[in-house]
Design a protein around this motif. Structure first.
Motif, PDB file in Angstrom:
ATOM      1  N   VAL A   1      -0.325   2.420   3.288  1.00  0.00           N
ATOM      2  CA  VAL A   1      -1.295   3.488   3.475  1.00  0.00           C
ATOM      3  C   VAL A   1      -2.660   2.865   3.747  1.00  0.00           C
ATOM      4  CG1 VAL A   1      -2.421   5.503   2.459  1.00  0.00           C
ATOM      5  CG2 VAL A   1      -0.013   5.024   1.934  1.00  0.00           C
ATOM      6  N   LYS A   2      -3.273   3.284   4.846  1.00  0.00           N
ATOM      7  CA  LYS A   2      -4.633   2.878   5.163  1.00  0.00           C
ATOM      8  C   LYS A   2      -5.564   4.032   4.806  1.00  0.00           C
ATOM      9  CE  LYS A   2      -3.803  -0.318   9.039  1.00  0.00           C
ATOM     10  NZ  LYS A   2      -2.326  -0.325   9.096  1.00  0.00           N
ATOM     11  N   ILE A   3      -6.581   3.751   4.007  1.00  0.00           N
ATOM     12  CA  ILE A   3      -7.566   4.763   3.630  1.00  0.00           C
ATOM     13  C   ILE A   3      -8.937   4.301   4.122  1.00  0.00           C
ATOM     14  CG2 ILE A   3      -8.667   6.025   1.749  1.00  0.00           C
ATOM     15  CD1 ILE A   3      -6.131   5.625   0.111  1.00  0.00           C
ATOM     16  N   TYR A   4      -9.533   5.093   4.982  1.00  0.00           N
ATOM     17  CA  TYR A   4     -10.844   4.804   5.539  1.00  0.00           C
ATOM     18  C   TYR A   4     -11.883   5.633   4.777  1.00  0.00           C
ATOM     19  CZ  TYR A   4      -8.126   2.786   9.343  1.00  0.00           C
ATOM     20  OH  TYR A   4      -7.236   2.035  10.075  1.00  0.00           O
TER      21      TYR A   4
ATOM     22  N   LEU B   1      -0.424   7.031   6.852  1.00  0.00           N
ATOM     23  CA  LEU B   1       0.813   6.510   6.271  1.00  0.00           C
ATOM     24  C   LEU B   1       1.611   5.828   7.372  1.00  0.00           C
ATOM     25  CD1 LEU B   1       2.889   6.214   3.993  1.00  0.00           C
ATOM     26  CD2 LEU B   1       3.746   8.504   4.583  1.00  0.00           C
ATOM     27  N   GLU B   2       1.784   4.507   7.246  1.00  0.00           N
ATOM     28  CA  GLU B   2       2.501   3.739   8.256  1.00  0.00           C
ATOM     29  C   GLU B   2       4.009   3.830   8.033  1.00  0.00           C
ATOM     30  OE1 GLU B   2       0.841   2.808  10.641  1.00  0.00           O
ATOM     31  OE2 GLU B   2      -1.054   1.858  10.116  1.00  0.00           O
TER      32      GLU B   2
ATOM     33  N   VAL C   1     -18.284   2.199   7.697  1.00  0.00           N
ATOM     34  CA  VAL C   1     -16.923   2.635   7.389  1.00  0.00           C
ATOM     35  C   VAL C   1     -16.147   1.475   6.784  1.00  0.00           C
ATOM     36  CG1 VAL C   1     -14.761   3.570   8.300  1.00  0.00           C
ATOM     37  CG2 VAL C   1     -16.956   4.332   9.251  1.00  0.00           C
ATOM     38  N   GLY C   2     -15.559   1.715   5.605  1.00  0.00           N
ATOM     39  CA  GLY C   2     -14.749   0.715   4.939  1.00  0.00           C
ATOM     40  C   GLY C   2     -13.268   1.066   4.989  1.00  0.00           C
ATOM     41  N   LEU C   3     -12.439   0.127   4.551  1.00  0.00           N
ATOM     42  CA  LEU C   3     -10.983   0.306   4.592  1.00  0.00           C
ATOM     43  C   LEU C   3     -10.342  -0.312   3.351  1.00  0.00           C
ATOM     44  CD1 LEU C   3      -8.214   0.843   6.054  1.00  0.00           C
ATOM     45  CD2 LEU C   3      -8.504  -1.398   7.129  1.00  0.00           C
ATOM     46  N   VAL C   4      -9.418   0.438   2.741  1.00  0.00           N
ATOM     47  CA  VAL C   4      -8.537  -0.116   1.716  1.00  0.00           C
ATOM     48  C   VAL C   4      -7.100   0.146   2.136  1.00  0.00           C
ATOM     49  CG1 VAL C   4     -10.187   0.164  -0.162  1.00  0.00           C
ATOM     50  CG2 VAL C   4      -8.547   1.975   0.309  1.00  0.00           C
ATOM     51  N   THR C   5      -6.206  -0.746   1.747  1.00  0.00           N
ATOM     52  CA  THR C   5      -4.781  -0.566   2.020  1.00  0.00           C
ATOM     53  C   THR C   5      -3.998  -0.720   0.723  1.00  0.00           C
ATOM     54  OG1 THR C   5      -4.504  -2.914   2.569  1.00  0.00           O
ATOM     55  CG2 THR C   5      -4.981  -1.407   4.393  1.00  0.00           C
ATOM     56  N   ALA C   6      -2.884  -0.021   0.659  1.00  0.00           N
ATOM     57  CA  ALA C   6      -2.007  -0.094  -0.507  1.00  0.00           C
ATOM     58  C   ALA C   6      -0.645   0.431  -0.085  1.00  0.00           C
ATOM     59  CB  ALA C   6      -2.550   0.717  -1.668  1.00  0.00           C
ATOM     60  N   SER C   7       0.372   0.101  -0.844  1.00  0.00           N
ATOM     61  CA  SER C   7       1.675   0.700  -0.593  1.00  0.00           C
ATOM     62  C   SER C   7       1.686   2.123  -1.139  1.00  0.00           C
ATOM     63  CB  SER C   7       2.786  -0.115  -1.248  1.00  0.00           C
ATOM     64  OG  SER C   7       2.716  -0.008  -2.663  1.00  0.00           O
ATOM     65  N   LEU C   8       2.497   2.966  -0.538  1.00  0.00           N
ATOM     66  CA  LEU C   8       2.603   4.339  -1.017  1.00  0.00           C
ATOM     67  C   LEU C   8       3.059   4.353  -2.475  1.00  0.00           C
ATOM     68  CD1 LEU C   8       2.534   7.383  -0.492  1.00  0.00           C
ATOM     69  CD2 LEU C   8       4.884   7.210   0.365  1.00  0.00           C
ATOM     70  N   GLU C   9       3.996   3.487  -2.807  1.00  0.00           N
ATOM     71  CA  GLU C   9       4.498   3.424  -4.184  1.00  0.00           C
ATOM     72  C   GLU C   9       3.385   3.056  -5.157  1.00  0.00           C
ATOM     73  OE1 GLU C   9       8.132   1.280  -6.692  1.00  0.00           O
ATOM     74  OE2 GLU C   9       7.426   0.403  -4.812  1.00  0.00           O
ATOM     75  N   GLU C  10       2.531   2.125  -4.760  1.00  0.00           N
ATOM     76  CA  GLU C  10       1.417   1.713  -5.613  1.00  0.00           C
ATOM     77  C   GLU C  10       0.469   2.875  -5.875  1.00  0.00           C
ATOM     78  OE1 GLU C  10      -2.185  -1.660  -5.576  1.00  0.00           O
ATOM     79  OE2 GLU C  10      -0.877  -1.384  -3.828  1.00  0.00           O
TER      80      GLU C  10
ATOM     81  N   VAL D   1      -9.825   9.912  10.813  1.00  0.00           N
ATOM     82  CA  VAL D   1      -8.972   8.929  11.482  1.00  0.00           C
ATOM     83  C   VAL D   1      -7.576   9.507  11.663  1.00  0.00           C
ATOM     84  CG1 VAL D   1      -8.070   6.572  11.433  1.00  0.00           C
ATOM     85  CG2 VAL D   1     -10.286   7.060  10.390  1.00  0.00           C
ATOM     86  N   ALA D   2      -6.986   9.249  12.822  1.00  0.00           N
ATOM     87  CA  ALA D   2      -5.607   9.659  13.093  1.00  0.00           C
ATOM     88  C   ALA D   2      -4.931   8.568  13.914  1.00  0.00           C
ATOM     89  CB  ALA D   2      -5.574  10.987  13.847  1.00  0.00           C
ATOM     90  N   LYS D   3      -3.606   8.567  13.879  1.00  0.00           N
ATOM     91  CA  LYS D   3      -2.825   7.655  14.699  1.00  0.00           C
ATOM     92  C   LYS D   3      -1.997   8.490  15.659  1.00  0.00           C
ATOM     93  CE  LYS D   3       0.159   3.561  14.342  1.00  0.00           C
ATOM     94  NZ  LYS D   3       0.946   2.712  13.401  1.00  0.00           N
ATOM     95  N   ILE D   4      -2.270   8.332  16.956  1.00  0.00           N
ATOM     96  CA  ILE D   4      -1.633   9.155  17.978  1.00  0.00           C
ATOM     97  C   ILE D   4      -1.002   8.238  19.021  1.00  0.00           C
ATOM     98  CG2 ILE D   4      -1.977  10.967  19.704  1.00  0.00           C
ATOM     99  CD1 ILE D   4      -4.417  11.869  18.112  1.00  0.00           C
TER     100      ILE D   4
END
Length: 333
Positions: free
Chosen positions: A304-307, A298-299, A315-324, A30-33
């Motif tokens: 942070v989105k982790i696929y 990394l938004e 395909v699953g997804l978890v999200t968390a803050s970078l600090e977390e 996955v990428a964000k372009i």
């Protein structure tokens, strides 16, 4: 950390191969372009028997929010496409005529260029390939490894003037222990010739693994170091949910932190898995209890989105803050 309760991509969303029963989509880069999320996913279709499918291709899905995805009408990579496009650069005796399958894509955007790391099956071993594209139709071959090597991920910028990748060779005889595979790194000046290979993390250093480990998603750069996901395998005695018999492995998703100036050095490790198989779509499927991170975004707001591939089926997804995420990592002296 927050898990999305349902898969974000399933085989039912893929407009091709719908006539093939028991298909799977998973292990997606996955990428964000330019504000758009792009997912290149592995599509195994028509399950036959034991662990075999009649075919594999790579498809591409697009999203505006990273959660709701639409799949392009045709696959973007097949073994036939790679054989045709790369025929002129290999001796006919071996490559590319013997490429049987292309799978497990990872995406790194490097100076505006789209770089793909791929695994390819051949009769003489599994090789890791690096390719570039600008249009998702034509693929320039940059590098092919010796067997057996896979799970390659490319860093998104040069380190000390060189390209860097993580990889997982899987020797059987030299290691002396079946499926005790590790994370290695290699460097390159041009993405073609790779060397200066070093062991980064050994399987016995990961507390929640009693088997192989390997790289997962391409790393992201933080002030504290390069944040990397890994996959780590725990062999168990009981048979787990699976489409085929004798499945006794649990795959966990974990985190490590690498030194910014010398990413061959592990400076931190989360002693517990970040992602464990818990939800229905994680413990049931082609191979149940499998978590395999493949994409990490990394938004701008530090989310942070982790696929991850879920049960080798969706395909699953978890999200968390970078600090977390960084707070879960314990320093290594």
């Amino acid at each position: 950390m927050k898990k999305h309760p349902t898969p974000v991509l399933t085989a039912e969303q893929v407009p091709y191969n719908q006539d093939k029963p028991r298909s799977c989509v998973f292990n997606a880069g996955v990428a964000k372009i330019d504000g758009e999320y792009l997912m290149v996913f592995r599509n195994d279709y028509e399950y036959l028997k034991r662990t075999l499918f009649s075919g594999t291709n790579l498809g591409i899905a697009r999203s505006q929010d990273g959660i709701n995805w639409s799949v392009d009408p045709e696959p973007i990579i097949t073994a036939d496409i790679i054989r045709e496009q790369w025929a002129h650069i290999f001796p006919e005796r071996f490559m590319p005529s013997e490429i049987r399958r292309v799978y497990d894509p990872r995406i790194t955007v490097f100076d505006g260029k789209i770089i793909l790391c791929l695994a390819m099956d051949t009769p003489h071993g599994v090789v890791g390939a690096i390719a570039s594209t600008t249009d998702w139709k034509n693929y320039e071959c940059l590098s092919i490894s010796t067997p057996d090597n896979r799970n390659m991920v490319l860093f998104p910028e040069k380190v000390n003037g060189q390209f860097l990748r993580l990889e997982r060779p899987f020797p059987i005889y030299g290691r002396g222990k079946p499926e005790a595979f590790e994370i290695w790194s290699s460097k390159s000046n041009d993405l073609r010739y790779w060397g200066d290979t070093r062991l980064v993390l050994a399987s016995e250093e990961v507390p929640y693994s009693n088997s192989k480990i390997g790289p997962a998603a391409p790393p992201i750069k933080t002030e504290k170091g390069w944040l990397c996901t890994i996959h780590a395998v725990e062999k168990v005695e009981e048979e787990l949910n699976s489409w085929h018999d004798n499945w006794k492995k649990i795959y966990h998703g974990g985190l490590i932190l690498l030194d910014l100036e010398d990413p061959t050095k592990v400076i931190g490790l989360a002693k517990e898995p970040l992602i464990r198989p818990e939800l229905k779509h994680e413990i049931e499927g082609f191979r149940g209890s499998v978590i395999f991170p493949c994409g990490m975004i990394l938004e701008d707001n530090n989310e942070v989105k982790i696929y991850y591939g879920s049960a080798d089926t969706c395909v699953g997804l978890v999200t968390a803050s970078l600090e977390e995420l960084l707070d879960t990592i314990e320093p290594i002296n």
